[in-house]
Design an enzyme around this catalytic site. Structure first.
Site, PDB file in Angstrom:
ATOM      1  CG  HIS A  48      -3.168   5.960   1.699  1.00  0.00           C
ATOM      2  ND1 HIS A  48      -4.204   5.155   1.304  1.00  0.00           N
ATOM      3  CD2 HIS A  48      -3.056   5.806   3.031  1.00  0.00           C
ATOM      4  CE1 HIS A  48      -4.702   4.539   2.383  1.00  0.00           C
ATOM      5  NE2 HIS A  48      -4.007   4.922   3.435  1.00  0.00           N
ATOM      6  CB  SER A  88      -3.827   8.868   6.091  1.00  0.00           C
ATOM      7  OG  SER A  88      -3.333   7.916   5.196  1.00  0.00           O
ATOM      8  CB  CYS A 120     -10.809  -2.112   7.335  1.00  0.00           C
ATOM      9  SG  CYS A 120     -10.008  -0.575   7.178  1.00  0.00           S
ATOM     10  CG  ASN A 130     -13.798   4.875   7.766  1.00  0.00           C
ATOM     11  OD1 ASN A 130     -14.215   5.210   8.869  1.00  0.00           O
ATOM     12  ND2 ASN A 130     -13.460   3.642   7.491  1.00  0.00           N
TER      13      ASN A 130
HETATM   14  C1  LIG Z   1     -10.966   7.335   9.252  1.00  0.00           C
HETATM   15  C2  LIG Z   1      -9.699   6.577   9.022  1.00  0.00           C
HETATM   16  N1  LIG Z   1      -8.764   6.551   9.986  1.00  0.00           N
HETATM   17  C3  LIG Z   1      -7.607   5.905   9.829  1.00  0.00           C
HETATM   18  C4  LIG Z   1      -7.311   5.228   8.672  1.00  0.00           C
HETATM   19  C5  LIG Z   1      -6.001   4.505   8.537  1.00  0.00           C
HETATM   20  O1  LIG Z   1      -5.130   5.219   7.695  1.00  0.00           O
HETATM   21  P1  LIG Z   1      -3.871   4.495   7.005  1.00  0.00           P
HETATM   22  O2  LIG Z   1      -4.433   3.627   5.916  1.00  0.00           O
HETATM   23  O3  LIG Z   1      -3.033   5.605   6.496  1.00  0.00           O
HETATM   24  O4  LIG Z   1      -3.192   3.707   8.065  1.00  0.00           O
HETATM   25  C6  LIG Z   1      -8.264   5.196   7.629  1.00  0.00           C
HETATM   26  C7  LIG Z   1      -8.014   4.433   6.395  1.00  0.00           C
HETATM   27  O5  LIG Z   1      -8.898   3.868   5.798  1.00  0.00           O
HETATM   28  C8  LIG Z   1      -9.478   5.910   7.812  1.00  0.00           C
HETATM   29  O6  LIG Z   1     -10.409   5.937   6.852  1.00  0.00           O
END
Ligand SMILES: Cc1ncc(COP(=O)(O)O)c(C=O)c1O
Length: 386
Positions: free
Chosen positions: A205, A203, A328, A153
């Site tokens: 969103h 996910s 995050c 990400n």
């Molecule tokens: C690679 C990855 N995994 C998990 C998540 C978590 O997803 P959610 O925001 O739907 O909890 C994200 C969100 O930024 C992500 O980029």
């Protein structure tokens, strides 16, 4: 005249598509009954839920009973990792993951370490990719779970998950979980390969669906001790009244994402290449973290000795929204664990900027972004850029 905001933070979250919002509204207005109720309205709601489940199952080439609706990527990752570890202790307690996973994976395995599981972390090279030899060296007979993300990400590196699956399945009885939150709808991914993930997290969103919606899907049906206890919904694996509107919206967003994937990727790759070309004009003052082998929708770069916030603010003044490497860690001052794992030169650690593309962007938006990027970098030139 109102100036259009150019939103380049689609890996943090996306704006839902109009069709997706419409589907959500219709289900909320007309099919609001509890899908577990046995009256006609409940049956109708359950039919919609099953159709949504079948649609996601079709895309992933698995059976509907192997698709669980969750509250998002975090819950899917937590459930897969904790559930699969706790229910396989009779086979061993050894787990493998990577240094660059999302916190929802890393915090889950840290919890397991506290409980006595042994966790090994695969490092990545400067392109953000694991070594299959490292993986081969770490997989053991008592390895019960391997969790490797598909697309990172923060900088878009793609992991060789199909090659990894072969190694894992040949050498152990471990389940292979893949966090596909950033890859679903962007790269081909399904359970149709002979070797591939056993279980993936999605996910809503991140694919122009809704926040608070996700999927945990399996190649074949798996059982574990559930955490959400109650009415036994979702095949007994996740109790709680199922959010039918979110499920329907997610299945719609998933279908559109998969159907438009090839066209979108072409656009994103073109923008990725054009912006990289422009950034290279700044020579050694700019370091590009993303690579041409990585995902097309994420482009991360850093300016020498410059804090990310300086660029974010200068862009924001011009109606352009970009982010630091991850949503995050953007509010935290410490360097992200991904940037640390990439062993970036100290001069480039503070200022990682992530651009992430989405379906609402046009060629005109990217042309405007490129003008703004030049303007901002020229402004900072002299002061910050030699
Ligand atoms: C690679 C990855 N995994 C998990 C998540 C978590 O997803 P959610 O925001 O739907 O909890 C994200 C969100 O930024 C992500 O980029």
């Amino acid at each position: 005249m109102e100036v259009k905001t150019i939103y380049l933070d689609n890996s943090a979250t996306t704006k839902p598509l109009k069709e997706v919002m419409q589907a959500f509204m219709v289900v909320n207005e007309q099919y609001y009954a509890n899908p577990a109720s046995i009256h006609a309205m409940g049956v109708e709601a359950n039919n919609l839920l099953m159709r949504a489940r079948e649609q996601v199952a079709d895309i992933l080439q698995t059976e509907a009973k192997n698709v669980l609706f969750t509250s998002g990527g975090t819950e899917s990752n937590n459930t897969a990792i904790l559930g699969l570890a706790h229910s396989n202790t009779h086979k061993g307690k050894h787990i493998i993951t990577t240094e660059i996973e999302h916190p929802s994976v890393l915090e889950s395995v840290k919890q397991l370490e506290k409980e006595g599981f042994e966790v090994e972390y695969l490092p990545v090279d400067q392109n953000g990719v694991i070594s299959l030899d490292d993986l081969r060296a770490k997989v053991r007979k008592d390895t019960i779970l391997v969790s490797i993300m598909h697309v990172n990400n923060e900088m878009g590196a793609i992991q060789p998950i199909f090659e990894a699956a072969k190694i894992i399945h040949n050498m152990s009885r471990a389940a292979f979980h893949v966090d596909a939150v950033q890859s679903f709808g962007k790269l081909p991914l399904a359970f149709n390969h002979e070797d591939g993930p056993d279980c993936i997290s999605i996910s809503g969103h991140k694919i122009h669906g809704f926040k608070g919606s996700g999927v945990l899907a399996f190649r074949t049906h798996m059982k574990w001790q559930p955490y959400a206890l109650g009415g036994g919904q979702e095949y007994g694996l996740r109790s709680g009244t199922v959010a039918v509107p979110q499920a329907v919206a997610l299945s719609k967003a998933a279908r559109i994402a998969v159907e438009s994937r090839v066209d979108q990727e072409k656009k994103y790759r073109k923008w990725h290449d054009e912006i990289c070309l422009q950034l290279r004009e700044y020579g050694e003052a700019v370091h590009i973290l993303s690579t041409p082998q990585g995902a097309a929708h994420i482009l991360s770069f850093s300016i020498r000795d410059l804090k990310g916030e300086v660029i974010i603010n200068a862009m924001q003044k011009r109606q352009v929204i970009v982010s630091t490497s991850s949503a995050c860690s953007s509010k935290q001052t410490k360097t992200s664990h991904v940037v640390e794992a990439l062993k970036l030169d100290e001069h480039f650690k503070k200022g990682v900027i992530r651009l992430s593309f989405g379906a609402y962007l046009s060629d005109e938006d990217i042309a405007k972004f490129k003008d703004v990027l030049n303007e901002v970098l020229m402004e900072l030139k002299g002061e910050h850029i030699q």
